[in-house]
Scaffold this motif. Sequence first.
Motif, short mmCIF file in Angstrom:
data_model
loop_
_atom_site.label_atom_id
_atom_site.label_comp_id
_atom_site.label_asym_id
_atom_site.label_seq_id
_atom_site.Cartn_x
_atom_site.Cartn_y
_atom_site.Cartn_z
N LEU A 263 0.81 -1.21 0.00
CA LEU A 263 0.00 0.00 0.00
C LEU A 263 0.85 1.28 0.00
CD1 LEU A 263 -2.77 -1.04 2.55
CD2 LEU A 263 -3.00 -0.81 0.07
N ALA A 264 2.10 1.17 0.48
CA ALA A 264 2.98 2.34 0.51
C ALA A 264 3.75 2.52 -0.79
CB ALA A 264 3.95 2.22 1.67
N GLY A 265 3.67 1.53 -1.69
CA GLY A 265 4.38 1.61 -2.96
C GLY A 265 5.72 0.91 -2.96
N ASN A 266 6.04 0.22 -1.86
CA ASN A 266 7.28 -0.57 -1.83
C ASN A 266 7.12 -1.79 -2.72
OD1 ASN A 266 8.73 0.92 0.34
ND2 ASN A 266 6.96 0.27 1.55
N ILE A 267 8.18 -2.13 -3.47
CA ILE A 267 8.16 -3.26 -4.38
C ILE A 267 9.11 -4.34 -3.88
CG2 ILE A 267 8.64 -4.00 -6.75
CD1 ILE A 267 7.97 -1.17 -7.65
#
Length: 267
Positions: A263-267
């Motif tokens: 949800l935070a955009g970490n991949i």
Amino acid sequence: TLPVTPDAILQNDTGVAGDGITSDGTILVSGLTPGQVVEVRTSADGAWTPVTLTPLGGESGTFVLPVGNYASVEVRAVDAEGNPSAPAELGPIVVDQNVDTPNAALAFDTGLLSDDGVTKTGLISVTSNEPLSKVEYRNGGTGDWVVAELSNGQFLLPAATYDNLTVRVTDLAGNVSGEKQIGRIIVDTGIAPITAALADDTGTVDVVTTDSTILVGNVEAGAVVQYHTGNAGASWQVAPYEDGQFVLPVGSYDNLIIRSIDLAGNI
């Protein structure tokens, strides 16, 4: 004989000591003799104005400068015959008794949604209508205030969940603003690796199968699973992930790659 120059100081330089910017315009005058009148002027070519001292006993007293920006404050004593002393020079003084509540917001709401307050970059932008000496934040309405390290109008929150992030500022005079509530912020700067495997390599063990189910493990709640075929010209596709697995369409995949985005955009 001219009167002796009195001693005059800004009694309480609030905020940053020694900068002449204060929320308390009290001027302490000492070294007076009975019968003398104290006068003040606030610019080099301004008029001298008598002030009424609040006596402190002996040869001293105080008066208060109103809120304002004074280019050059000088104080002198005038004896009963009207003779003025040489002035005591205090320099520029700013009396400021207010600072507005700042504007403060999450600078970059990264990730799947642009307005959910979940981000991998905990930068908070702060703007004020005047120079500041300090910016502080706290989690909720009763937590301890933490001094932020402001740089170019922003500060960085450590990774954590903030139920109700609140920001306040202090100006150069020491005035403390009202509190700006930003709301719930989650700063998440990392994501655990996922696992992925073909559920059933039918036939021989050669990754040629009639069952294209892919098992994916260690996926964060709310994260999106994507896959890339490795084929020339292909792009990342959202996988129909559910209950720990998804099914690949029929096809040939040169180098199947699977990833998740939280949800935070970490991949």
